[in-house]
Design a protein around this motif. Structure first.
Motif, PDB file in Angstrom:
ATOM      1  N   LEU A  78       0.893  -1.351   0.235  1.00 59.48           N
ATOM      2  CA  LEU A  78       0.308  -0.035   0.013  1.00 59.48           C
ATOM      3  C   LEU A  78       0.993   1.143   0.377  1.00 59.48           C
ATOM      4  N   ILE A  79       1.849   0.978   0.697  1.00 57.90           N
ATOM      5  CA  ILE A  79       3.044   2.313   1.001  1.00 57.90           C
ATOM      6  C   ILE A  79       3.722   2.864  -0.322  1.00 57.90           C
ATOM      7  N   ALA A  80       3.778   1.610  -0.441  1.00 60.38           N
ATOM      8  CA  ALA A  80       5.400   1.971  -2.123  1.00 60.38           C
ATOM      9  C   ALA A  80       4.219   1.894  -3.098  1.00 60.38           C
ATOM     10  N   ALA A  81       3.459   1.117  -3.736  1.00 60.94           N
ATOM     11  CA  ALA A  81       2.370   1.311  -4.691  1.00 60.94           C
ATOM     12  C   ALA A  81       1.961   2.055  -4.578  1.00 60.94           C
ATOM     13  N   GLY A  82       1.880   3.171  -3.349  1.00 63.56           N
ATOM     14  CA  GLY A  82       0.918   3.980  -3.642  1.00 63.56           C
ATOM     15  C   GLY A  82       1.939   4.900  -3.829  1.00 63.56           C
ATOM     16  N   MET A  83       2.887   5.472  -3.273  1.00 57.68           N
ATOM     17  CA  MET A  83       4.092   6.630  -3.786  1.00 57.68           C
ATOM     18  C   MET A  83       3.871   6.585  -4.907  1.00 57.68           C
ATOM     19  N   ALA A  84       4.322   5.420  -5.583  1.00 59.11           N
ATOM     20  CA  ALA A  84       4.579   4.990  -6.750  1.00 59.11           C
ATOM     21  C   ALA A  84       3.456   5.660  -8.062  1.00 59.11           C
ATOM     22  N   THR A  85       2.615   5.337  -6.811  1.00 61.55           N
ATOM     23  CA  THR A  85       0.893   6.091  -7.785  1.00 61.55           C
ATOM     24  C   THR A  85       1.182   7.355  -8.004  1.00 61.55           C
ATOM     25  N   LEU A  86       1.979   7.554  -6.996  1.00 57.84           N
ATOM     26  CA  LEU A  86       1.256   9.465  -6.738  1.00 57.84           C
ATOM     27  C   LEU A  86       2.143   9.763  -7.640  1.00 57.84           C
ATOM     28  N   LEU A  87       3.944   9.599  -7.691  1.00 56.66           N
ATOM     29  CA  LEU A  87       4.900  10.381  -8.372  1.00 56.66           C
ATOM     30  C   LEU A  87       4.528   9.780 -10.224  1.00 56.66           C
ATOM     31  N   LEU A  88       3.621   8.689  -9.922  1.00 57.96           N
ATOM     32  CA  LEU A  88       3.204   8.470 -12.170  1.00 57.96           C
ATOM     33  C   LEU A  88       2.173   9.287 -12.370  1.00 57.96           C
ATOM     34  N   HIS A  89       1.823  10.078 -11.316  1.00 59.04           N
ATOM     35  CA  HIS A  89       0.528  11.494 -11.569  1.00 59.04           C
ATOM     36  C   HIS A  89       0.415  12.734 -11.064  1.00 59.04           C
ATOM     37  N   PRO A  90       1.764  13.293 -11.079  1.00 56.68           N
ATOM     38  CA  PRO A  90       1.734  14.931 -10.460  1.00 56.68           C
ATOM     39  C   PRO A  90       1.000  15.992 -10.518  1.00 56.68           C
ATOM     40  N   GLU A  91      -0.171  15.737 -10.930  1.00 55.49           N
ATOM     41  CA  GLU A  91      -0.939  16.536 -10.617  1.00 55.49           C
ATOM     42  C   GLU A  91      -1.400  15.772  -9.162  1.00 55.49           C
ATOM     43  N   GLN A  92      -1.905  15.058  -9.701  1.00 57.72           N
ATOM     44  CA  GLN A  92      -2.870  14.684  -8.270  1.00 57.72           C
ATOM     45  C   GLN A  92      -1.745  14.315  -7.384  1.00 57.72           C
ATOM     46  N   LEU A  93      -0.594  14.624  -7.599  1.00 61.79           N
ATOM     47  CA  LEU A  93       0.321  14.659  -6.217  1.00 61.79           C
ATOM     48  C   LEU A  93       0.246  16.196  -5.494  1.00 61.79           C
ATOM     49  N   ALA A  94       0.196  17.399  -6.746  1.00 63.77           N
ATOM     50  CA  ALA A  94      -0.109  18.367  -6.113  1.00 63.77           C
ATOM     51  C   ALA A  94      -0.988  18.951  -5.863  1.00 63.77           C
ATOM     52  N   ARG A  95      -2.017  18.154  -6.058  1.00 65.15           N
ATOM     53  CA  ARG A  95      -3.176  18.342  -5.489  1.00 65.15           C
ATOM     54  C   ARG A  95      -3.285  18.286  -3.752  1.00 65.15           C
ATOM     55  N   LEU A  96      -2.650  17.210  -3.520  1.00 69.05           N
ATOM     56  CA  LEU A  96      -1.924  16.871  -1.971  1.00 69.05           C
ATOM     57  C   LEU A  96      -1.770  17.275  -1.440  1.00 69.05           C
ATOM     58  N   GLN A  97      -0.308  18.062  -2.350  1.00 71.59           N
ATOM     59  CA  GLN A  97       0.187  18.510  -1.225  1.00 71.59           C
ATOM     60  C   GLN A  97      -0.182  19.828  -1.493  1.00 71.59           C
TER      61      GLN A  97
END
Length: 408
Positions: free
Chosen positions: A250-269
């Motif tokens: 959950l942690i590893a694949a979740g972080m990889a998924t966020l890094l592969l979707h930078p627009e979603q990661l930016a929203r979360l940040q």
């Protein structure tokens, strides 16, 4: 079933399936939400890939988890008998491999330790372990996030929960890693040592109880005989395996998924208030378990107009159900603000993951720590170069990342 037909069945033991199970399950759902396939070792099984059908199957008492039922069904449906691995009964006689009333008795003893309220009591320990791991990573510009962070965090939390002594944790981690590998020789070599250690640990908690879950389980067994020594060992093993492997991925694949979707990661940040929903969406979109542990039909079962014969292994594809467009709009799109109620990442019915509250807590703390400490984290490889592990888990073999830009 003749040999020609068997070769035409889709294979869940192929490199294509390991690399992209979502494409595999999309084809299955299009053809039929209940279909036959070939699993690891040549096991003929039925795959339930649609959301509605998966939810029904997970709660159907005609789909048994009993160990003896499982043995008979596997032997009747596997092509290569040599691939049937012997496994220690002491490590499988737990609630995940049982039906009521045994399941009810076993689960009732564990439930109290994994409520949301009980899990929150572990938050200080989870946050302390997380800080230390993040501090250790700070000496490096680049690292493997899976091995440096995602793997040791849940292992340390579970060892705290169960009361595994500090000097034992490194070898314990080694045994458990071997036991959960896909290497038959490593499994065969590790199982006796792990079993022996768990027996010693249970005996130690019986003689010198402490303020930990395992001591409480031992005391419950001593008080009214509800748990046998074998069940105690098997339950401890289940908690370690289920509580560790799923949270790692959950942690590893979740972080990889966020890094592969930078627009979603930016929203979360920008808005950390989105984190609880983001964790649920990551569970739905790239959950840690591809298929629930096998069920076995005790009588004919009809799902989606398809008749599954008795004595058949059934794989319920959780990751497929969570990508079913009939349940989730644009299901192949990651959206951390979408409604995710009803996702099946933790299962459904009486075997719903007992450790779900703790897994969510660990994920919240882990993602918060990573995003706070390393906001400029980047993948060090192309998305297509990420290597996924075979087996029931949707887990990466490694996650190479750059923690901060060069020179920082």
């Amino acid at each position: 079933m003749n040999a020609q037909l068997e070769t035409e069945l889709p294979s869940m033991d192929s490199p294509e399936y390991v690399r992209d199970p979502h494409a595999f399950f999309t084809r299955l759902r299009f053809h039929s939400p209940v279909a036959q396939a070939v699993g690891p070792g040549g096991l003929k099984l039925w795959v339930v890939s649609g959301y509605d059908e998966a939810r029904l199957a997970l709660a159907d008492p005609r789909l048994s988890k009993n160990v003896d039922v499982a043995r008979r069904s596997i032997l009747a449906n596997i092509n290569r008998k040599a691939d049937v691995m012997a496994f220690a009964v002491d490590l499988v006689s737990h609630m995940l491999n049982s039906d009521p009333p045994d399941h009810t008795r076993l689960r009732s003893l564990v439930n109290k330790a994994f409520t949301v309220r009980a899990s929150e009591k572990l938050r200080p320990a989870v946050e302390s372990i997380t800080r230390k791991l993040l501090d250790d990573m700070a000496a490096h510009t680049e690292t493997d996030l899976l091995h440096a962070f995602a793997h040791p965090l849940p292992m340390a939390v579970l060892c705290e929960l169960l009361g595994v002594p500090l000097p034992d944790r490194e070898r314990f981690d080694h045994w458990l890693g071997a036991r959960m590998s896909n290497d038959p020789q490593r499994i065969a070599a590790a199982a006796p040592a792990l079993l022996g250690y768990l027996r010693e640990l249970v005996d130690h908690k019986r003689r010198a109880p402490a303020d930990d879950l395992l001591s409480r389980l031992v005391q419950a067994q001593s008080a009214d005989g509800r748990l046998s020594p074998e069940e105690l060992v098997a339950t401890t093993f289940l908690l370690l395996v289920a509580g560790h492997e799923t949270t790692v991925h959950l942690i590893a694949a979740g972080m990889a998924t966020l890094l592969l979707h930078p627009e979603q990661l930016a929203r979360l940040q920008r808005d950390r208030g989105l984190l609880p929903g983001a964790v649920e969406e990551l569970l739905r979109y790239e959950g840690p378990v591809k298929t629930a542990t096998l069920r076995f039909t005790t009588e004919p079962v009809e799902l989606a107009g398809t008749r599954i014969p008795p004595n058949s292994p059934v794989a319920i594809a959780l990751t497929s159900a969570n990508r079913d467009d009939k349940q989730f709009d644009a299901a192949d799109t990651l959206d951390i603000t979408r409604p995710t109620a009803g996702h099946l990442a933790f299962g459904h019915g009486i075997h719903y993951c007992v450790g779900a509250p703790l897994a969510r807590l660990e994920a919240h703390v882990a993602f918060t720590g990573l995003l706070d400490r390393y906001p400029d984290m980047q993948l060090l490889c192309a998305p297509g170069d990420l290597v996924w592990q075979p087996g029931m888990f949707r887990g990466l073999a490694s996650l190479p990342i750059r923690l901060r830009p060069p020179g920082h």
